[in-house]
Design a protein around this motif. Structure first.
Motif, PDB file in Angstrom:
ATOM      1  N   SER A 154      33.533 -39.615 -36.014  1.00  0.00           N
ATOM      2  CA  SER A 154      32.309 -39.665 -36.818  1.00  0.00           C
ATOM      3  C   SER A 154      32.618 -39.481 -38.303  1.00  0.00           C
ATOM      4  N   GLN A 155      33.846 -39.011 -38.609  1.00  0.00           N
ATOM      5  CA  GLN A 155      34.246 -38.783 -39.996  1.00  0.00           C
ATOM      6  C   GLN A 155      35.288 -39.782 -40.489  1.00  0.00           C
ATOM      7  N   ASN A 156      36.126 -40.252 -39.568  1.00  0.00           N
ATOM      8  CA  ASN A 156      37.235 -41.140 -39.935  1.00  0.00           C
ATOM      9  C   ASN A 156      37.457 -42.170 -38.834  1.00  0.00           C
ATOM     10  N   PRO A 157      37.866 -43.378 -39.207  1.00  0.00           N
ATOM     11  CA  PRO A 157      38.193 -44.363 -38.184  1.00  0.00           C
ATOM     12  C   PRO A 157      39.403 -43.905 -37.367  1.00  0.00           C
ATOM     13  N   ILE A 158      39.364 -44.165 -36.063  1.00  0.00           N
ATOM     14  CA  ILE A 158      40.471 -43.799 -35.173  1.00  0.00           C
ATOM     15  C   ILE A 158      40.849 -45.004 -34.328  1.00  0.00           C
ATOM     16  N   ASN A 159      41.952 -44.892 -33.624  1.00  0.00           N
ATOM     17  CA  ASN A 159      42.335 -45.896 -32.639  1.00  0.00           C
ATOM     18  C   ASN A 159      41.442 -45.678 -31.416  1.00  0.00           C
ATOM     19  N   GLN A 160      40.507 -46.587 -31.170  1.00  0.00           N
ATOM     20  CA  GLN A 160      39.552 -46.439 -30.070  1.00  0.00           C
ATOM     21  C   GLN A 160      40.230 -46.411 -28.706  1.00  0.00           C
ATOM     22  N   ASP A 161      41.408 -47.015 -28.605  1.00  0.00           N
ATOM     23  CA  ASP A 161      42.142 -46.990 -27.333  1.00  0.00           C
ATOM     24  C   ASP A 161      42.491 -45.557 -26.934  1.00  0.00           C
ATOM     25  N   VAL A 162      42.697 -44.698 -27.916  1.00  0.00           N
ATOM     26  CA  VAL A 162      43.001 -43.296 -27.630  1.00  0.00           C
ATOM     27  C   VAL A 162      41.789 -42.629 -26.984  1.00  0.00           C
ATOM     28  N   LEU A 163      40.609 -42.863 -27.527  1.00  0.00           N
ATOM     29  CA  LEU A 163      39.398 -42.257 -26.978  1.00  0.00           C
ATOM     30  C   LEU A 163      39.154 -42.722 -25.545  1.00  0.00           C
ATOM     31  N   VAL A 164      39.314 -44.007 -25.290  1.00  0.00           N
ATOM     32  CA  VAL A 164      39.116 -44.536 -23.939  1.00  0.00           C
ATOM     33  C   VAL A 164      40.120 -43.904 -22.969  1.00  0.00           C
ATOM     34  N   PHE A 165      41.374 -43.826 -23.386  1.00  0.00           N
ATOM     35  CA  PHE A 165      42.415 -43.229 -22.553  1.00  0.00           C
ATOM     36  C   PHE A 165      42.096 -41.763 -22.237  1.00  0.00           C
ATOM     37  N   ILE A 166      41.716 -41.005 -23.234  1.00  0.00           N
ATOM     38  CA  ILE A 166      41.416 -39.581 -23.038  1.00  0.00           C
ATOM     39  C   ILE A 166      40.208 -39.423 -22.112  1.00  0.00           C
ATOM     40  N   ASN A 167      39.212 -40.281 -22.261  1.00  0.00           N
ATOM     41  CA  ASN A 167      38.055 -40.228 -21.373  1.00  0.00           C
ATOM     42  C   ASN A 167      38.476 -40.450 -19.923  1.00  0.00           C
ATOM     43  N   ARG A 168      39.306 -41.429 -19.698  1.00  0.00           N
ATOM     44  CA  ARG A 168      39.763 -41.734 -18.341  1.00  0.00           C
ATOM     45  C   ARG A 168      40.708 -40.666 -17.817  1.00  0.00           C
ATOM     46  N   LEU A 169      41.452 -40.031 -18.719  1.00  0.00           N
ATOM     47  CA  LEU A 169      42.423 -39.019 -18.311  1.00  0.00           C
ATOM     48  C   LEU A 169      41.742 -37.832 -17.626  1.00  0.00           C
ATOM     49  N   SER A 170      40.571 -37.443 -18.089  1.00  0.00           N
ATOM     50  CA  SER A 170      39.884 -36.327 -17.419  1.00  0.00           C
ATOM     51  C   SER A 170      39.513 -36.716 -15.997  1.00  0.00           C
ATOM     52  N   ASP A 171      39.116 -37.964 -15.788  1.00  0.00           N
ATOM     53  CA  ASP A 171      38.837 -38.434 -14.423  1.00  0.00           C
ATOM     54  C   ASP A 171      40.110 -38.423 -13.578  1.00  0.00           C
ATOM     55  N   TYR A 172      41.221 -38.809 -14.198  1.00  0.00           N
ATOM     56  CA  TYR A 172      42.500 -38.778 -13.484  1.00  0.00           C
ATOM     57  C   TYR A 172      42.815 -37.355 -13.023  1.00  0.00           C
ATOM     58  N   PHE A 173      42.670 -36.375 -13.913  1.00  0.00           N
ATOM     59  CA  PHE A 173      42.996 -34.997 -13.539  1.00  0.00           C
ATOM     60  C   PHE A 173      42.093 -34.499 -12.411  1.00  0.00           C
ATOM     61  N   PHE A 174      40.830 -34.909 -12.392  1.00  0.00           N
ATOM     62  CA  PHE A 174      39.935 -34.544 -11.296  1.00  0.00           C
ATOM     63  C   PHE A 174      40.447 -35.132  -9.980  1.00  0.00           C
ATOM     64  N   ALA A 175      40.752 -36.433  -9.997  1.00  0.00           N
ATOM     65  CA  ALA A 175      41.238 -37.092  -8.783  1.00  0.00           C
ATOM     66  C   ALA A 175      42.587 -36.529  -8.348  1.00  0.00           C
ATOM     67  N   ALA A 176      43.472 -36.275  -9.305  1.00  0.00           N
ATOM     68  CA  ALA A 176      44.796 -35.719  -8.982  1.00  0.00           C
ATOM     69  C   ALA A 176      44.680 -34.306  -8.423  1.00  0.00           C
ATOM     70  N   ALA A 177      43.727 -33.519  -8.925  1.00  0.00           N
ATOM     71  CA  ALA A 177      43.524 -32.161  -8.402  1.00  0.00           C
ATOM     72  C   ALA A 177      43.076 -32.219  -6.948  1.00  0.00           C
ATOM     73  N   ARG A 178      42.170 -33.109  -6.653  1.00  0.00           N
ATOM     74  CA  ARG A 178      41.707 -33.251  -5.264  1.00  0.00           C
ATOM     75  C   ARG A 178      42.862 -33.715  -4.366  1.00  0.00           C
ATOM     76  N   TYR A 179      43.664 -34.629  -4.874  1.00  0.00           N
ATOM     77  CA  TYR A 179      44.819 -35.118  -4.110  1.00  0.00           C
ATOM     78  C   TYR A 179      45.841 -33.997  -3.912  1.00  0.00           C
ATOM     79  N   ALA A 180      46.070 -33.194  -4.939  1.00  0.00           N
ATOM     80  CA  ALA A 180      47.012 -32.074  -4.824  1.00  0.00           C
ATOM     81  C   ALA A 180      46.524 -31.078  -3.783  1.00  0.00           C
ATOM     82  N   ASN A 181      45.236 -30.818  -3.759  1.00  0.00           N
ATOM     83  CA  ASN A 181      44.699 -29.933  -2.719  1.00  0.00           C
ATOM     84  C   ASN A 181      44.982 -30.492  -1.334  1.00  0.00           C
ATOM     85  N   MET A 182      44.782 -31.787  -1.175  1.00  0.00           N
ATOM     86  CA  MET A 182      45.055 -32.411   0.115  1.00  0.00           C
ATOM     87  C   MET A 182      46.532 -32.278   0.483  1.00  0.00           C
TER      88      MET A 182
END
Length: 189
Positions: free
Chosen positions: A144-172
Protein backbone atom coordinates in the motif's frame (compact mmCIF):
# COMPACT_ATOMS: atom_id res chain seq x y z
CA UNK A 1 35.15 -8.71 6.89
CA UNK A 2 33.13 -7.38 9.81
CA UNK A 3 29.46 -8.30 9.88
CA UNK A 4 28.38 -5.25 11.86
CA UNK A 5 27.89 -1.84 10.28
CA UNK A 6 26.76 0.18 13.33
CA UNK A 7 23.93 1.65 11.23
CA UNK A 8 21.52 -0.18 13.51
CA UNK A 9 22.89 1.66 16.53
CA UNK A 10 20.61 4.53 15.50
CA UNK A 11 17.57 2.37 14.69
CA UNK A 12 18.26 2.28 10.98
CA UNK A 13 19.31 -0.25 8.38
CA UNK A 14 20.51 -0.17 4.80
CA UNK A 15 18.31 -1.92 2.24
CA UNK A 16 19.27 -3.13 -1.23
CA UNK A 17 20.20 -0.08 -3.27
CA UNK A 18 21.97 1.48 -0.27
CA UNK A 19 18.93 3.47 0.90
CA UNK A 20 18.86 3.87 4.69
CA UNK A 21 15.47 3.34 6.37
CA UNK A 22 14.24 2.99 9.93
CA UNK A 23 14.11 -0.54 11.29
CA UNK A 24 10.35 -0.23 11.75
CA UNK A 25 9.86 0.62 8.07
CA UNK A 26 7.13 -1.41 6.32
CA UNK A 27 9.74 -2.90 3.98
CA UNK A 28 11.95 -4.05 6.86
CA UNK A 29 8.95 -5.50 8.72
CA UNK A 30 7.91 -7.47 5.63
CA UNK A 31 11.27 -8.96 4.69
CA UNK A 32 12.23 -9.40 8.35
CA UNK A 33 9.16 -11.54 8.96
CA UNK A 34 9.93 -13.60 5.85
CA UNK A 35 13.43 -14.10 7.31
CA UNK A 36 11.88 -15.18 10.62
CA UNK A 37 9.70 -17.66 8.73
CA UNK A 38 12.75 -18.99 6.87
CA UNK A 39 14.51 -19.57 10.19
CA UNK A 40 11.43 -21.33 11.54
CA UNK A 41 11.37 -23.65 8.52
CA UNK A 42 15.03 -24.46 9.15
CA UNK A 43 14.14 -25.34 12.73
CA UNK A 44 11.31 -27.60 11.55
CA UNK A 45 13.72 -29.44 9.25
CA UNK A 46 16.11 -30.00 12.15
CA UNK A 47 13.41 -31.70 14.23
CA UNK A 48 11.62 -33.84 11.63
CA UNK A 49 10.74 -37.31 12.87
CA UNK A 50 11.80 -40.46 11.06
CA UNK A 51 8.30 -40.54 9.54
CA UNK A 52 8.17 -36.89 8.49
CA UNK A 53 11.71 -36.64 7.13
CA UNK A 54 10.09 -37.03 3.69
CA UNK A 55 9.33 -33.31 3.96
CA UNK A 56 13.01 -32.31 4.11
CA UNK A 57 13.58 -31.67 0.41
CA UNK A 58 10.46 -29.59 -0.14
CA UNK A 59 10.99 -27.57 3.04
CA UNK A 60 14.56 -26.85 1.95
CA UNK A 61 13.22 -25.70 -1.43
CA UNK A 62 10.75 -23.44 0.39
CA UNK A 63 13.69 -21.93 2.31
CA UNK A 64 15.41 -21.12 -1.00
CA UNK A 65 12.21 -19.53 -2.32
CA UNK A 66 11.72 -17.54 0.89
CA UNK A 67 15.23 -16.12 0.56
CA UNK A 68 14.39 -14.98 -2.98
CA UNK A 69 11.07 -13.52 -1.78
CA UNK A 70 12.81 -11.65 1.04
CA UNK A 71 15.38 -10.28 -1.38
CA UNK A 72 12.62 -8.86 -3.57
CA UNK A 73 10.85 -7.36 -0.57
CA UNK A 74 14.12 -5.65 0.40
CA UNK A 75 14.55 -4.26 -3.12
CA UNK A 76 12.77 -1.03 -4.12
CA UNK A 77 11.10 -1.54 -7.51
CA UNK A 78 12.72 1.62 -8.89
CA UNK A 79 16.28 0.53 -8.03
CA UNK A 80 18.06 0.60 -11.37
CA UNK A 81 20.93 -1.69 -10.36
CA UNK A 82 18.87 -4.47 -8.80
CA UNK A 83 15.95 -6.35 -10.24
CA UNK A 84 13.39 -8.67 -8.74
CA UNK A 85 14.65 -12.25 -8.69
CA UNK A 86 11.59 -14.17 -7.49
CA UNK A 87 10.30 -16.09 -10.47
CA UNK A 88 7.56 -14.57 -12.57
CA UNK A 89 6.16 -17.70 -14.21
CA UNK A 90 4.26 -19.01 -11.21
CA UNK A 91 6.33 -22.19 -10.87
CA UNK A 92 6.87 -21.72 -7.14
CA UNK A 93 3.16 -21.24 -6.49
CA UNK A 94 2.31 -24.19 -8.74
CA UNK A 95 4.80 -26.31 -6.75
CA UNK A 96 2.95 -25.42 -3.54
CA UNK A 97 -0.45 -26.08 -5.08
CA UNK A 98 0.67 -29.53 -6.23
CA UNK A 99 1.83 -30.36 -2.70
CA UNK A 100 -1.38 -28.99 -1.17
CA UNK A 101 -3.53 -31.07 -3.52
CA UNK A 102 -1.43 -34.18 -2.90
CA UNK A 103 -1.58 -33.90 0.89
CA UNK A 104 -5.27 -33.03 0.91
CA UNK A 105 -6.03 -36.23 -1.01
CA UNK A 106 -4.05 -38.32 1.51
CA UNK A 107 -5.64 -37.09 4.75
CA UNK A 108 -9.21 -37.54 5.96
CA UNK A 109 -11.61 -34.87 4.72
CA UNK A 110 -12.27 -32.14 7.24
CA UNK A 111 -15.33 -29.91 7.28
CA UNK A 112 -14.68 -28.04 10.53
CA UNK A 113 -11.85 -25.95 11.88
CA UNK A 114 -9.09 -27.95 13.52
CA UNK A 115 -6.95 -26.99 16.46
CA UNK A 116 -3.29 -26.33 15.62
CA UNK A 117 -1.20 -29.14 17.05
CA UNK A 118 -0.81 -32.87 17.04
CA UNK A 119 2.64 -34.24 16.48
CA UNK A 120 5.70 -32.06 17.05
CA UNK A 121 6.18 -31.60 13.31
CA UNK A 122 2.53 -30.74 12.72
CA UNK A 123 2.51 -28.23 15.58
CA UNK A 124 5.63 -26.55 14.19
CA UNK A 125 4.11 -26.42 10.71
CA UNK A 126 1.04 -24.71 12.19
CA UNK A 127 3.33 -22.10 13.78
CA UNK A 128 4.94 -21.60 10.36
CA UNK A 129 1.44 -21.13 8.93
CA UNK A 130 0.65 -18.34 11.38
CA UNK A 131 4.02 -16.63 10.84
CA UNK A 132 3.29 -16.82 7.10
CA UNK A 133 -0.06 -15.13 7.64
CA UNK A 134 1.65 -12.35 9.60
CA UNK A 135 4.21 -11.94 6.81
CA UNK A 136 1.36 -11.72 4.33
CA UNK A 137 -0.33 -8.94 6.31
CA UNK A 138 2.94 -7.01 6.47
CA UNK A 139 3.51 -7.46 2.73
CA UNK A 140 0.02 -6.10 2.06
CA UNK A 141 0.89 -3.08 4.24
CA UNK A 142 4.12 -2.61 2.29
CA UNK A 143 2.37 -2.78 -1.07
CA UNK A 144 0.00 0.00 0.00
CA UNK A 145 3.09 2.23 0.35
CA UNK A 146 5.48 0.90 -2.29
CA UNK A 147 5.27 -1.25 -5.41
CA UNK A 148 6.31 -4.87 -4.79
CA UNK A 149 6.78 -8.03 -6.81
CA UNK A 150 3.19 -9.36 -6.79
CA UNK A 151 4.47 -12.90 -7.34
CA UNK A 152 5.87 -12.77 -3.80
CA UNK A 153 2.47 -11.93 -2.33
CA UNK A 154 0.76 -14.74 -4.25
CA UNK A 155 3.44 -17.22 -3.17
CA UNK A 156 3.21 -16.20 0.50
CA UNK A 157 -0.59 -16.47 0.38
CA UNK A 158 -0.36 -20.00 -0.98
CA UNK A 159 2.44 -20.91 1.42
CA UNK A 160 0.14 -20.62 4.45
CA UNK A 161 -2.23 -23.09 2.77
CA UNK A 162 0.73 -25.38 2.14
CA UNK A 163 1.72 -25.32 5.82
CA UNK A 164 -1.86 -26.19 6.82
CA UNK A 165 -1.95 -29.14 4.41
CA UNK A 166 1.57 -30.25 5.37
CA UNK A 167 0.67 -30.11 9.08
CA UNK A 168 -2.32 -32.36 8.51
CA UNK A 169 -0.15 -34.72 6.45
CA UNK A 170 2.55 -34.74 9.16
CA UNK A 171 -0.07 -35.68 11.73
CA UNK A 172 -1.15 -38.56 9.53
CA UNK A 173 2.45 -39.72 9.04
CA UNK A 174 3.07 -39.58 12.80
CA UNK A 175 -0.18 -41.40 13.60
CA UNK A 176 -1.88 -38.38 15.18
CA UNK A 177 -5.50 -37.39 14.65
CA UNK A 178 -6.43 -33.77 14.00
CA UNK A 179 -8.53 -32.33 16.82
CA UNK A 180 -11.65 -30.53 15.63
CA UNK A 181 -12.61 -27.21 17.16
CA UNK A 182 -15.68 -28.16 19.19
CA UNK A 183 -17.68 -25.00 18.41
CA UNK A 184 -16.99 -25.02 14.69
CA UNK A 185 -19.87 -25.24 12.30
CA UNK A 186 -19.08 -26.87 8.95
CA UNK A 187 -16.89 -24.44 7.03
CA UNK A 188 -15.07 -26.52 4.44
CA UNK A 189 -17.16 -27.93 1.65
Amino acid sequence: MKIYTKTGDHGQTRIIGKQIVNKDDARVNAYGTVDELNSWVGYIISTLSSKTTVLTEELTEIQQLLFDAGTDLATPKDDERHHFIFEHEGKATAFLEQKIDSYTEKVPAVKKFILPGGSQTAAQLHVARTVTRRAERLIVSLQSQNPINQDVLVFINRLSDYFFAAARYANMLDGQTDVLYRNSKPVFK
